[in-house]
Design a protein around this motif. Structure first.
Motif, mmCIF file in Angstrom:
data_model
loop_
_atom_site.group_PDB
_atom_site.id
_atom_site.type_symbol
_atom_site.label_atom_id
_atom_site.label_comp_id
_atom_site.label_asym_id
_atom_site.label_seq_id
_atom_site.Cartn_x
_atom_site.Cartn_y
_atom_site.Cartn_z
ATOM 1 N N ILE A 3 0.838 -1.189 0.000
ATOM 2 C CA ILE A 3 0.000 0.000 0.000
ATOM 3 C C ILE A 3 0.875 1.241 0.000
ATOM 4 N N LYS A 4 0.515 2.187 -0.858
ATOM 5 C CA LYS A 4 1.180 3.483 -0.901
ATOM 6 C C LYS A 4 0.143 4.541 -0.529
ATOM 7 N N ALA A 5 0.544 5.506 0.287
ATOM 8 C CA ALA A 5 -0.348 6.591 0.689
ATOM 9 C C ALA A 5 0.361 7.921 0.502
ATOM 10 N N ASP A 6 -0.291 8.838 -0.177
ATOM 11 C CA ASP A 6 0.240 10.179 -0.391
ATOM 12 C C ASP A 6 -0.479 11.118 0.584
ATOM 13 N N THR A 7 0.170 11.399 1.701
ATOM 14 C CA THR A 7 -0.460 12.224 2.733
ATOM 15 C C THR A 7 -0.636 13.667 2.278
ATOM 16 N N GLY A 8 0.104 14.084 1.267
ATOM 17 C CA GLY A 8 -0.054 15.429 0.729
ATOM 18 C C GLY A 8 -1.337 15.598 -0.066
ATOM 19 N N VAL A 9 -1.890 14.482 -0.523
ATOM 20 C CA VAL A 9 -3.125 14.492 -1.308
ATOM 21 C C VAL A 9 -4.332 14.168 -0.424
ATOM 22 N N GLY A 14 -11.368 9.683 5.901
ATOM 23 C CA GLY A 14 -11.431 8.544 6.810
ATOM 24 C C GLY A 14 -12.097 7.296 6.273
ATOM 25 N N MET A 15 -12.420 7.262 4.995
ATOM 26 C CA MET A 15 -13.063 6.072 4.429
ATOM 27 C C MET A 15 -12.169 4.844 4.567
ATOM 28 N N CYS A 16 -10.877 5.027 4.426
ATOM 29 C CA CYS A 16 -9.952 3.898 4.539
ATOM 30 C C CYS A 16 -9.978 3.307 5.949
ATOM 31 N N ALA A 17 -9.911 4.183 6.951
ATOM 32 C CA ALA A 17 -9.902 3.726 8.346
ATOM 33 C C ALA A 17 -11.229 3.071 8.728
ATOM 34 N N LEU A 18 -12.320 3.553 8.162
ATOM 35 C CA LEU A 18 -13.621 2.937 8.422
ATOM 36 C C LEU A 18 -13.763 1.591 7.727
ATOM 37 N N ASP A 28 -3.630 12.038 14.431
ATOM 38 C CA ASP A 28 -4.310 12.885 15.409
ATOM 39 C C ASP A 28 -4.185 14.361 15.054
ATOM 40 N N ASP A 29 -3.136 14.716 14.346
ATOM 41 C CA ASP A 29 -2.878 16.121 14.025
ATOM 42 C C ASP A 29 -3.849 16.690 12.993
ATOM 43 N N ASP A 30 -3.930 16.047 11.829
ATOM 44 C CA ASP A 30 -4.738 16.612 10.749
ATOM 45 C C ASP A 30 -5.696 15.615 10.100
ATOM 46 N N GLY A 31 -5.754 14.409 10.626
ATOM 47 C CA GLY A 31 -6.689 13.413 10.113
ATOM 48 C C GLY A 31 -6.245 12.714 8.851
ATOM 49 N N THR A 32 -5.021 12.965 8.407
ATOM 50 C CA THR A 32 -4.553 12.298 7.191
ATOM 51 C C THR A 32 -4.273 10.822 7.456
ATOM 52 N N VAL A 33 -4.245 10.077 6.385
ATOM 53 C CA VAL A 33 -4.095 8.626 6.457
ATOM 54 C C VAL A 33 -2.769 8.212 7.099
ATOM 55 N N VAL A 34 -2.843 7.161 7.896
ATOM 56 C CA VAL A 34 -1.680 6.491 8.460
ATOM 57 C C VAL A 34 -1.832 5.021 8.079
#
Length: 64
Positions: A3-9, A14-18, A28-34
């Motif tokens: 899996i590749k995630a571009d946190t800048g995009v 939160g669809m992925c986490a759900l 926790d800071d900005d809600g971007t994908v981890v």
């Protein structure tokens, strides 16, 4: 599968986490994908592919 995630995009929808909380979370800071598990087991492949499809910003991709 990797899996590749571009946190800048990422827009933090939160669809992925759900969809696959065992593989994705949000910062926790900005809600971007981890990505918790960048190389998930085959048993989660269908769910991960669905999460990638659901990502509204296109921040997620899969490398075969």
């Amino acid at each position: 599968m990797k899996i590749k995630a571009d946190t800048g995009v990422c827009v933090g929808a939160g669809m992925c986490a759900l969809t696959v909380p065992e593989v994705f979370d949000q910062s926790d800071d900005d809600g971007t994908v981890v990505v918790l598990d960048p190389d998930p087991p085959a048993s989660r492949e269908a769910a991960v592919r669905r999460a990638v499809q659901l990502c509204p910003s296109g921040a997620l991709s899969i490398e075969e």
